[in-house]
Design a protein around this motif. Structure first.
Motif, mmCIF file in Angstrom:
data_model
loop_
_atom_site.group_PDB
_atom_site.id
_atom_site.type_symbol
_atom_site.label_atom_id
_atom_site.label_comp_id
_atom_site.label_asym_id
_atom_site.label_seq_id
_atom_site.Cartn_x
_atom_site.Cartn_y
_atom_site.Cartn_z
ATOM 1 N N GLY A 190 0.792 -1.222 0.000
ATOM 2 C CA GLY A 190 0.000 0.000 0.000
ATOM 3 C C GLY A 190 0.824 1.271 0.000
ATOM 4 O O GLY A 190 0.277 2.361 -0.011
ATOM 5 N N THR A 191 2.139 1.143 -0.013
ATOM 6 C CA THR A 191 3.004 2.324 -0.056
ATOM 7 C C THR A 191 3.697 2.388 -1.410
ATOM 8 O O THR A 191 3.641 1.445 -2.206
ATOM 9 C CB THR A 191 4.077 2.278 1.042
ATOM 10 N N ASN A 192 4.368 3.483 -1.677
ATOM 11 C CA ASN A 192 5.118 3.612 -2.929
ATOM 12 C C ASN A 192 6.330 2.689 -2.974
ATOM 13 O O ASN A 192 6.891 2.458 -4.036
ATOM 14 C CB ASN A 192 5.571 5.062 -3.128
ATOM 15 N N LEU A 193 6.754 2.171 -1.829
ATOM 16 C CA LEU A 193 7.919 1.290 -1.771
ATOM 17 C C LEU A 193 7.558 -0.187 -1.898
ATOM 18 O O LEU A 193 8.431 -1.040 -1.834
ATOM 19 C CB LEU A 193 8.674 1.526 -0.457
ATOM 20 N N ALA A 194 6.283 -0.505 -2.077
ATOM 21 C CA ALA A 194 5.842 -1.896 -2.194
ATOM 22 C C ALA A 194 6.427 -2.530 -3.456
ATOM 23 O O ALA A 194 6.657 -1.849 -4.461
ATOM 24 C CB ALA A 194 4.320 -1.961 -2.229
ATOM 25 N N TYR A 195 6.639 -3.835 -3.405
ATOM 26 C CA TYR A 195 7.152 -4.552 -4.570
ATOM 27 C C TYR A 195 6.080 -4.588 -5.652
ATOM 28 O O TYR A 195 4.921 -4.893 -5.390
ATOM 29 C CB TYR A 195 7.554 -5.978 -4.194
ATOM 30 N N ARG A 196 6.486 -4.303 -6.866
ATOM 31 C CA ARG A 196 5.584 -4.385 -8.003
ATOM 32 C C ARG A 196 6.310 -5.170 -9.093
ATOM 33 O O ARG A 196 7.364 -4.769 -9.562
ATOM 34 C CB ARG A 196 5.214 -2.998 -8.489
ATOM 35 N N PRO A 197 5.741 -6.292 -9.509
ATOM 36 C CA PRO A 197 6.408 -7.103 -10.538
ATOM 37 C C PRO A 197 6.427 -6.376 -11.878
ATOM 38 O O PRO A 197 5.696 -5.412 -12.086
ATOM 39 C CB PRO A 197 5.562 -8.371 -10.591
ATOM 40 N N PRO A 198 7.245 -6.839 -12.809
ATOM 41 C CA PRO A 198 7.402 -6.131 -14.082
ATOM 42 C C PRO A 198 6.102 -5.887 -14.847
ATOM 43 O O PRO A 198 5.965 -4.892 -15.522
ATOM 44 C CB PRO A 198 8.349 -7.029 -14.879
ATOM 45 N N GLY A 199 5.098 -6.763 -14.754
ATOM 46 C CA GLY A 199 3.867 -6.577 -15.510
ATOM 47 C C GLY A 199 2.813 -5.747 -14.809
ATOM 48 O O GLY A 199 1.718 -5.557 -15.327
ATOM 49 N N ALA A 200 3.101 -5.229 -13.630
ATOM 50 C CA ALA A 200 2.110 -4.491 -12.853
ATOM 51 C C ALA A 200 1.729 -3.186 -13.547
ATOM 52 O O ALA A 200 2.545 -2.547 -14.205
ATOM 53 C CB ALA A 200 2.651 -4.192 -11.457
ATOM 54 N N LEU A 201 0.467 -2.802 -13.392
ATOM 55 C CA LEU A 201 0.007 -1.561 -13.999
ATOM 56 C C LEU A 201 0.771 -0.358 -13.465
ATOM 57 O O LEU A 201 0.982 0.618 -14.186
ATOM 58 C CB LEU A 201 -1.487 -1.383 -13.747
ATOM 59 N N GLU A 202 1.179 -0.412 -12.203
ATOM 60 C CA GLU A 202 1.917 0.700 -11.608
ATOM 61 C C GLU A 202 3.298 0.879 -12.238
ATOM 62 O O GLU A 202 3.923 1.910 -12.087
ATOM 63 C CB GLU A 202 2.071 0.508 -10.097
#
Length: 130
Positions: free
Chosen positions: A99-111
């Motif tokens: 829920g923070t900007n530092l959360a892990y986001r995998p390569p295909g994530a919309l973010e």
């Protein structure tokens, strides 16, 4: 938030009721995040009761691993005395970053733009005609 909301809110620190309940308990230490740990009294099994008062938001992922083991009676003595010193290669513990900007986001994530690597050729899409 300040002192005006402290009697009524539990999610941003200890309320007055909690602080009154800790009277007579022993402060045993604190961690690098500023959380304070207490011990006193006995539970129904005869084990000493242990508490953490969070510095800031009440988030259990913000408890250091060594203090987690103390809170859950995995070690009897305080972490400073019962556990070995941290190794040079150990990284410091991080709280849950969901829920923070530092959360892990995998390569295909919309973010991260929503683009992912193309399929490698070992995948064959299903079609109703097949």
């Amino acid at each position: 938030m300040g002192i005006n909301l402290n009697p009524f809110t539990w999610w941003n620190g200890a309320s007055w009721g909690t602080m009154i309940g800790l009277r007579g308990k022993t402060r045993v230490g604190d961690d690098a995040l500023g959380n304070v740990y207490y011990e006193g009294g006995k539970d129904t099994n005869g084990n000493p009761r242990r508490w953490v008062i969070y510095a800031g938001a009440n988030d259990s992922s913000r408890v250091a691993p060594e203090w987690f083991s103390w809170l859950h009676h995995q070690v009897d003595d305080l972490p400073d005395r019962s556990l070995p010193a941290p190794r040079a290669w150990e990284k410091p513990a991080l709280p849950n970053l969901t829920g923070t900007n530092l959360a892990y986001r995998p390569p295909g994530a919309l973010e991260k733009g929503g683009r992912r690597a193309a399929a490698t050729g070992d995948y064959e899409a299903w079609t109703p005609d097949a």
